[in-house]
Design an enzyme around this catalytic site. Sequence first.
Site, PDB file in Angstrom:
ATOM      1  N   ASP A 343       0.857  -1.184   0.000  1.00  0.00           N
ATOM      2  CA  ASP A 343       0.000   0.000   0.000  1.00  0.00           C
ATOM      3  C   ASP A 343       0.895   1.237   0.000  1.00  0.00           C
ATOM      4  OD1 ASP A 343       1.024  -0.202   2.540  1.00  0.00           O
ATOM      5  OD2 ASP A 343      -0.805   0.403   3.560  1.00  0.00           O
ATOM      6  N   HIS A 670       0.722  -9.116  -2.994  1.00  0.00           N
ATOM      7  CA  HIS A 670      -0.240  -8.013  -2.880  1.00  0.00           C
ATOM      8  C   HIS A 670       0.505  -6.685  -2.932  1.00  0.00           C
ATOM      9  CE1 HIS A 670      -3.837  -5.911  -1.473  1.00  0.00           C
ATOM     10  NE2 HIS A 670      -3.060  -5.267  -0.623  1.00  0.00           N
ATOM     11  N   ASP A 718      -0.755 -17.763  -4.094  1.00  0.00           N
ATOM     12  CA  ASP A 718       0.012 -16.718  -4.770  1.00  0.00           C
ATOM     13  C   ASP A 718      -0.921 -15.905  -5.656  1.00  0.00           C
ATOM     14  OD1 ASP A 718       2.100 -15.176  -5.710  1.00  0.00           O
ATOM     15  OD2 ASP A 718       2.657 -16.597  -7.285  1.00  0.00           O
ATOM     16  N   GLU A 727       1.319 -10.922   1.117  1.00  0.00           N
ATOM     17  CA  GLU A 727       1.758  -9.532   1.115  1.00  0.00           C
ATOM     18  C   GLU A 727       3.288  -9.481   1.043  1.00  0.00           C
ATOM     19  OE1 GLU A 727       0.208  -5.518   3.373  1.00  0.00           O
ATOM     20  OE2 GLU A 727       0.355  -7.371   4.510  1.00  0.00           O
TER      21      GLU A 727
END
Length: 747
Positions: A343, A670, A718, A727
């Site tokens: 993020d 991610h 995955d 992540e």
Amino acid sequence: MKRRRTALLSLTALLAAALTALPAAPAGAEETEQVKNGTFDNGTESWWSSSNVTAGVEDGRLCADVPGGTTNRWDAAVGQNDIPLVAGETYRFSFQANGTPTDHVVRAVVGLSVSPYDTYYEVSPQLSVSGNSYSYTFTAPVDTAQGQVAFQVGGSAEPWRFCVDDVSLLGGVPPEQYEPDTGPRVRVNQVAYLPSGPKNATLVTDATTALPWQLKNARGTVVARGTSVPRGVDASSGQNVHSIDFGRYKQRGEGYTLVADGETSRPFDIGTAAYDKLRTDAAKYYYTQRSGIAIRDDLRPGYARPAGHIGVAPNQGDTDVPCQPGVCDYRLNAAGGWYDAGDHGKYVVNGGISVWELLSTYERALHARTGTPAAFRDGTLSIPESGNKVPDLLDEVRWELEFLLKMQVPAGQPLAGMAHHKLHDENWTGLPLLPSDDPQKRELHPPTTAATLNLAAAAAQAARLYKPYDRAFAARALAAARTAWAAALAHPDVYADENDGVGGGAYPDRDIQDEFYWAAAELYLTTGEKGFRDQVLASPVHTADIFGPTGFDWARTAAAARLDLATVPNRLPGRDQVRRSVVRGADRYLATLKDHPYGMPYAPANNVYDWGSSHQVLNNAVVLATAYDITGGAKYRDGAVQSMDYVLGRNALNISYVTGYGEVNAHNQHSRWYAHQLEPSLPNPPAGTLSGGPNSSIQDPVAQAKLQGCVGQFCYIDDIQSWSTNETTINWNAALAWMAAFVADQG
């Protein structure tokens, strides 16, 4: 544990409020069908389109003329709101779609049509390339009457036409049975074994008696033989397994395979070159995580991107960041640092432990019997600072340290000297999204004692290591550490709100005795001052048993203090006892490793794998490696080296959790900018990126849809949307960097 959510972009609010609404259709569809008028027999009833899209029915399909020149998928869309979903219900999401010209990518989403716009399921097929008929099964995580099906079609430089038909969200379907492809039943370290190190493999088999095995070189010649050792059922995987030990073979080479029970393993090397490369790659990961600077293609081919969060539209930037409402009335320039994970958030508590482990990697090279300081010399990481006569690893870590220093509350303000817990977007952003394209408001979150002590510890450690290269920076870091320590003593119980998880992870931690211990230890090691020594000796953590099954991480930092007190030269009274405590912890991890059929020092209670389990395996290996540095005992060296086997492929899923290493490796972590799975023009994570690995709690919708009832090692997929199992984070890669450097040193 971090709590993350993948959400639709806040721009989806635009799609809920400002879109061109089309007339609603009457209810009356099939009982389990949630989409109204999915065949478009009633024209465009119940469907909306964004204001820049012209949509209508042609030949029984909904066709949308999509404008060119948009940046993001969500800049143009069609969809339907007010779709009911039932928590725990399994749905089949299906549709037919094509594009003209072909090969465009559409982002198909089932989510929430109102704030906070959560995504429950999404896929991004490349039209025509992926076919024209699509069908997916997922389980809804919540009850809502305000669900949404949307097709996001923006992001193209040129205009194109999108057509869709037979859109269905069918409830009550049987859950899809997910069977991971685990490949050959002989599980090996798919990268490399050291010539003089342990060489072990795991065979999955129904056999209960010993079986013959053969080691073959790249030409297929048998170079070693033996028999397996039955181990029974492995509780962490539910598999009946045997162990294979081929450690007596020491010949270097590439392309070896292990054959047993009619199965041939994936290939691997015997040598040291792979670990020399991994030591560098694991550290080079951080450059592409940088915030506030453009990533150069000449330094990282294929990973170039504009600077993120420097206040250039659409960014609101990190150069002048306000607090959350009611938190403070000042603003900070907190540009720079590393994005914490996939993020756009930056967190002091995770930054602190990451800085410690990377600086520990460097500091170990200075003091350990097998340390190699030259491995991190100037120029080794190919970063913008290369060539300044400072070791590259110190240059890279300084990028994060400068950010941590900026997060300190200014003098004259309430809670002066403390550190803000984190900085991130006001709301969650979706995937994919380059940092430079993030339009969200950025906010400082309240200061906490834990963040303040992370700053104190990291800055104090930095002060002693940067002093030979930049005395002024070292002095500034030490001054900030002292200020932070005093502020933490004055405010010892200011905790992060565990509910503060919108737009970024909460990182709550209400037991911070370990952070006080860690900060005092680093300040003592740097200054030698009696006051800090007394704080270390008086801490209840100093004599506690801190080496538990799940190891250390951002919320359990006592090991950072204990390991440094044991290895960094100092005159602490009772230091021999400190060193013995590390060895006792290593003995426990070594016993776990020997008892484990997959040969790893990690066996959490009831096989409940934690978030980021792969880095916990590695951090337990760090304790083993440190015991070797203390004692010179070969068993600790071998245990630490063998622990790498698990993350590099010797596991139940037969996958390397390190991108770019091993024939089959995790590469869909991610991330909003390593997002090739969703956006073909974006890259996969760089080589040397560690995936979090199995997580028994499977918090995300993809994992919940596919991994229900998973056992230990099988709680992983995955997939870029599986943020709870797949992540990537700066603290996890720090563990990989430390261990890769250690293993490389053993060559």
